[in-house]
Design a protein around this motif. Structure first.
Motif, PDB file in Angstrom:
ATOM      1  N   ARG A  88       0.822  -1.220   0.000  1.00 39.48           N
ATOM      2  CA  ARG A  88       0.000   0.000   0.000  1.00 39.48           C
ATOM      3  C   ARG A  88       0.851   1.263   0.000  1.00 39.48           C
ATOM      4  O   ARG A  88       0.531   2.257  -0.648  1.00 39.48           O
ATOM      5  N   HIS A  89       1.955   1.220   0.739  1.00 37.53           N
ATOM      6  CA  HIS A  89       2.803   2.400   0.867  1.00 37.53           C
ATOM      7  C   HIS A  89       4.089   2.302   0.053  1.00 37.53           C
ATOM      8  O   HIS A  89       4.957   3.184   0.175  1.00 37.53           O
ATOM      9  N   HIS A  90       4.225   1.242  -0.752  1.00 34.50           N
ATOM     10  CA  HIS A  90       5.421   1.031  -1.574  1.00 34.50           C
ATOM     11  C   HIS A  90       6.690   1.121  -0.734  1.00 34.50           C
ATOM     12  O   HIS A  90       7.647   1.816  -1.073  1.00 34.50           O
ATOM     13  N   ALA A  91       6.656   0.406   0.388  1.00 31.28           N
ATOM     14  CA  ALA A  91       7.757   0.486   1.349  1.00 31.28           C
ATOM     15  C   ALA A  91       8.231  -0.903   1.751  1.00 31.28           C
ATOM     16  O   ALA A  91       7.496  -1.889   1.639  1.00 31.28           O
ATOM     17  N   GLY A  92       9.463  -0.939   2.205  1.00 30.65           N
ATOM     18  CA  GLY A  92      10.034  -2.170   2.724  1.00 30.65           C
ATOM     19  C   GLY A  92      10.773  -1.900   4.022  1.00 30.65           C
ATOM     20  O   GLY A  92      11.293  -0.801   4.229  1.00 30.65           O
ATOM     21  N   HIS A  93      10.813  -2.923   4.869  1.00 28.66           N
ATOM     22  CA  HIS A  93      11.502  -2.835   6.155  1.00 28.66           C
ATOM     23  C   HIS A  93      12.559  -3.925   6.203  1.00 28.66           C
ATOM     24  O   HIS A  93      12.234  -5.111   6.185  1.00 28.66           O
ATOM     25  N   LEU A  94      13.824  -3.515   6.243  1.00 26.87           N
ATOM     26  CA  LEU A  94      14.946  -4.458   6.289  1.00 26.87           C
ATOM     27  C   LEU A  94      15.099  -5.079   7.670  1.00 26.87           C
ATOM     28  O   LEU A  94      14.915  -4.408   8.685  1.00 26.87           O
ATOM     29  N   GLY A  95      15.479  -6.322   7.675  1.00 27.66           N
ATOM     30  CA  GLY A  95      15.812  -7.014   8.915  1.00 27.66           C
ATOM     31  C   GLY A  95      16.848  -8.078   8.621  1.00 27.66           C
ATOM     32  O   GLY A  95      17.149  -8.365   7.466  1.00 27.66           O
ATOM     33  N   GLY A  96      17.378  -8.654   9.668  1.00 27.77           N
ATOM     34  CA  GLY A  96      18.327  -9.741   9.448  1.00 27.77           C
ATOM     35  C   GLY A  96      19.207  -9.984  10.646  1.00 27.77           C
ATOM     36  O   GLY A  96      19.121  -9.288  11.666  1.00 27.77           O
ATOM     37  N   TRP A  97      20.029 -11.010  10.499  1.00 26.08           N
ATOM     38  CA  TRP A  97      20.986 -11.364  11.534  1.00 26.08           C
ATOM     39  C   TRP A  97      22.115 -12.173  10.897  1.00 26.08           C
ATOM     40  O   TRP A  97      21.970 -12.765   9.833  1.00 26.08           O
ATOM     41  N   VAL A  98      23.249 -12.151  11.576  1.00 25.81           N
ATOM     42  CA  VAL A  98      24.435 -12.904  11.135  1.00 25.81           C
ATOM     43  C   VAL A  98      24.883 -13.784  12.289  1.00 25.81           C
ATOM     44  O   VAL A  98      24.909 -13.346  13.448  1.00 25.81           O
ATOM     45  N   ALA A  99      25.241 -15.023  11.984  1.00 21.65           N
ATOM     46  CA  ALA A  99      25.719 -15.966  12.997  1.00 21.65           C
ATOM     47  C   ALA A  99      26.959 -15.407  13.692  1.00 21.65           C
ATOM     48  O   ALA A  99      27.750 -14.658  13.095  1.00 21.65           O
ATOM     49  N   GLY A 157      13.368   1.123   4.906  1.00 19.36           N
ATOM     50  CA  GLY A 157      13.814   1.537   6.223  1.00 19.36           C
ATOM     51  C   GLY A 157      14.124   0.358   7.113  1.00 19.36           C
ATOM     52  O   GLY A 157      13.990  -0.801   6.710  1.00 19.36           O
ATOM     53  N   SER A 158      14.530   0.667   8.317  1.00 24.03           N
ATOM     54  CA  SER A 158      14.798  -0.363   9.304  1.00 24.03           C
ATOM     55  C   SER A 158      14.840   0.281  10.680  1.00 24.03           C
ATOM     56  O   SER A 158      14.877   1.508  10.807  1.00 24.03           O
ATOM     57  N   GLN A 159      14.840  -0.573  11.685  1.00 30.99           N
ATOM     58  CA  GLN A 159      14.968  -0.122  13.067  1.00 30.99           C
ATOM     59  C   GLN A 159      15.870  -1.093  13.810  1.00 30.99           C
ATOM     60  O   GLN A 159      15.994  -2.257  13.427  1.00 30.99           O
ATOM     61  N   CYS A 160      16.477  -0.598  14.868  1.00 32.84           N
ATOM     62  CA  CYS A 160      17.234  -1.469  15.762  1.00 32.84           C
ATOM     63  C   CYS A 160      17.084  -0.944  17.183  1.00 32.84           C
ATOM     64  O   CYS A 160      16.721   0.215  17.388  1.00 32.84           O
ATOM     65  N   PHE A 161      17.360  -1.817  18.137  1.00 36.67           N
ATOM     66  CA  PHE A 161      17.331  -1.376  19.525  1.00 36.67           C
ATOM     67  C   PHE A 161      18.456  -0.366  19.743  1.00 36.67           C
ATOM     68  O   PHE A 161      19.533  -0.476  19.156  1.00 36.67           O
ATOM     69  N   GLY A 162      18.203   0.610  20.603  1.00 39.84           N
ATOM     70  CA  GLY A 162      19.188   1.649  20.868  1.00 39.84           C
ATOM     71  C   GLY A 162      20.520   1.103  21.345  1.00 39.84           C
ATOM     72  O   GLY A 162      21.572   1.686  21.088  1.00 39.84           O
ATOM     73  N   LEU A 179      21.260   4.257   4.703  1.00 39.65           N
ATOM     74  CA  LEU A 179      20.016   4.655   5.358  1.00 39.65           C
ATOM     75  C   LEU A 179      20.306   5.853   6.258  1.00 39.65           C
ATOM     76  O   LEU A 179      21.345   5.918   6.895  1.00 39.65           O
ATOM     77  N   HIS A 180      19.380   6.775   6.292  1.00 38.48           N
ATOM     78  CA  HIS A 180      19.550   7.999   7.075  1.00 38.48           C
ATOM     79  C   HIS A 180      18.865   7.843   8.430  1.00 38.48           C
ATOM     80  O   HIS A 180      17.744   7.347   8.516  1.00 38.48           O
ATOM     81  N   TYR A 181      19.534   8.315   9.459  1.00 43.88           N
ATOM     82  CA  TYR A 181      18.968   8.280  10.803  1.00 43.88           C
ATOM     83  C   TYR A 181      17.786   9.236  10.870  1.00 43.88           C
ATOM     84  O   TYR A 181      17.895  10.405  10.509  1.00 43.88           O
ATOM     85  N   GLU A 182      16.639   8.740  11.305  1.00 41.68           N
ATOM     86  CA  GLU A 182      15.436   9.559  11.375  1.00 41.68           C
ATOM     87  C   GLU A 182      15.007   9.867  12.799  1.00 41.68           C
ATOM     88  O   GLU A 182      14.182  10.741  13.005  1.00 41.68           O
ATOM     89  N   SER A 211      15.844   5.223   3.731  1.00 42.89           N
ATOM     90  CA  SER A 211      16.171   5.936   2.502  1.00 42.89           C
ATOM     91  C   SER A 211      14.936   5.922   1.627  1.00 42.89           C
ATOM     92  O   SER A 211      14.161   4.964   1.650  1.00 42.89           O
ATOM     93  N   VAL A 212      14.768   6.975   0.875  1.00 43.00           N
ATOM     94  CA  VAL A 212      13.705   7.031  -0.112  1.00 43.00           C
ATOM     95  C   VAL A 212      14.345   6.893  -1.494  1.00 43.00           C
ATOM     96  O   VAL A 212      15.566   6.969  -1.641  1.00 43.00           O
ATOM     97  N   ARG A 213      13.510   6.644  -2.493  1.00 40.89           N
ATOM     98  CA  ARG A 213      14.009   6.371  -3.843  1.00 40.89           C
ATOM     99  C   ARG A 213      15.026   7.423  -4.320  1.00 40.89           C
ATOM    100  O   ARG A 213      16.056   7.087  -4.881  1.00 40.89           O
ATOM    101  N   SER A 214      14.764   8.701  -4.085  1.00 42.35           N
ATOM    102  CA  SER A 214      15.674   9.738  -4.578  1.00 42.35           C
ATOM    103  C   SER A 214      17.048   9.647  -3.889  1.00 42.35           C
ATOM    104  O   SER A 214      18.077   9.909  -4.518  1.00 42.35           O
ATOM    105  N   ASP A 215      17.087   9.263  -2.604  1.00 48.90           N
ATOM    106  CA  ASP A 215      18.372   9.058  -1.919  1.00 48.90           C
ATOM    107  C   ASP A 215      19.145   7.942  -2.617  1.00 48.90           C
ATOM    108  O   ASP A 215      20.343   8.056  -2.862  1.00 48.90           O
ATOM    109  N   TRP A 216      18.446   6.841  -2.873  1.00 41.76           N
ATOM    110  CA  TRP A 216      19.062   5.672  -3.493  1.00 41.76           C
ATOM    111  C   TRP A 216      19.563   6.009  -4.893  1.00 41.76           C
ATOM    112  O   TRP A 216      20.687   5.642  -5.272  1.00 41.76           O
ATOM    113  N   GLU A 217      18.767   6.722  -5.679  1.00 39.39           N
ATOM    114  CA  GLU A 217      19.165   7.095  -7.046  1.00 39.39           C
ATOM    115  C   GLU A 217      20.387   7.993  -7.039  1.00 39.39           C
ATOM    116  O   GLU A 217      21.278   7.843  -7.878  1.00 39.39           O
TER     117      GLU A 217
END
Length: 184
Positions: free
Chosen positions: A91-102, A132-137, A151-154, A175-181
């Motif tokens: 609906r908002h043409h957005a994605g939220h990144l997540g992940g982890w590394v062993a 975008g993404s989020q992490c614990f402080g 990604l820019h700190y918001e 980041s928004v599309r224009s930042d990425w471009e």
């Protein structure tokens, strides 16, 4: 949106969906130190059944437009070292990144390499407007990864997440599309 799960090569990784024969490895890695503690949705303990259910749902959840989940595999060996995801909001043409590394593969740049490739896929192939993404402080390593990939700190959502009996601050990046471009 493409219905086939992508295989995304990077300089050192191949990001691809997991196969059921990887359930044991996923189960072992996801129980590693700090995985559940630093993520919002990974249970602890992480059981073999949880791993199997997760793998079973990867393709269906992608085809439904909900989330892209890809394993981080070292190109040279095929070893699974973590997961990267892009939770989608059509609906908002957005994605939220997540992940982890062993634990044994941390501090080698794999998280940034994987997240950058998935972010590029989100903008270039899925036509997203915002990633975008989020992490614990307290998770300074994840905050560095987000800044490293552009990604820019918001801001900080103070005490916005209740985890293990503690209210956690959430740091927000995007980041928004224009930042990425501009960064291409």
């Amino acid at each position: 949106m493409p219905t086939a799960l992508p295989h995304l090569p990077t300089s050192r990784l191949l990001l691809r969906a997991l196969q059921m024969d990887q359930a044991e490895v996923l189960y072992r890695l996801a129980n590693g130190p700090k995985i559940a503690d630093n993520t919002a949705n990974i249970p602890s303990p992480y059981t073999l059944q949880t791993a199997q259910d997760f793998i079973t749902g990867i393709a269906e959840k992608y085809r439904a437009g909900e989330v892209l989940n890809l394993g981080m595999h070292v190109q040279a060996t095929g070893e699974l070292i973590g997961m990267v995801s892009l939770r989608l909001n059509a609906r908002h043409h957005a994605g939220h990144l997540g992940g982890w590394v062993a634990a044994h593969a941390r501090n080698q740049g794999y998280a940034a390499e994987a997240a950058s490739a998935v972010m590029d896929f989100g903008f270039a192939t899925l036509g997203l407007q915002r990633v975008g993404s989020q992490c614990f402080g307290r998770n300074k390593a994840s905050a560095r990864v987000m800044q490293k990939i552009g990604l820019h700190y918001e801001g900080c959502l103070r005490e916005a997440f209740f985890k293990n009996g503690v209210y956690e601050d959430l740091l927000t990046f995007a980041s928004v599309r224009s930042d990425w471009e501009r960064a291409l």
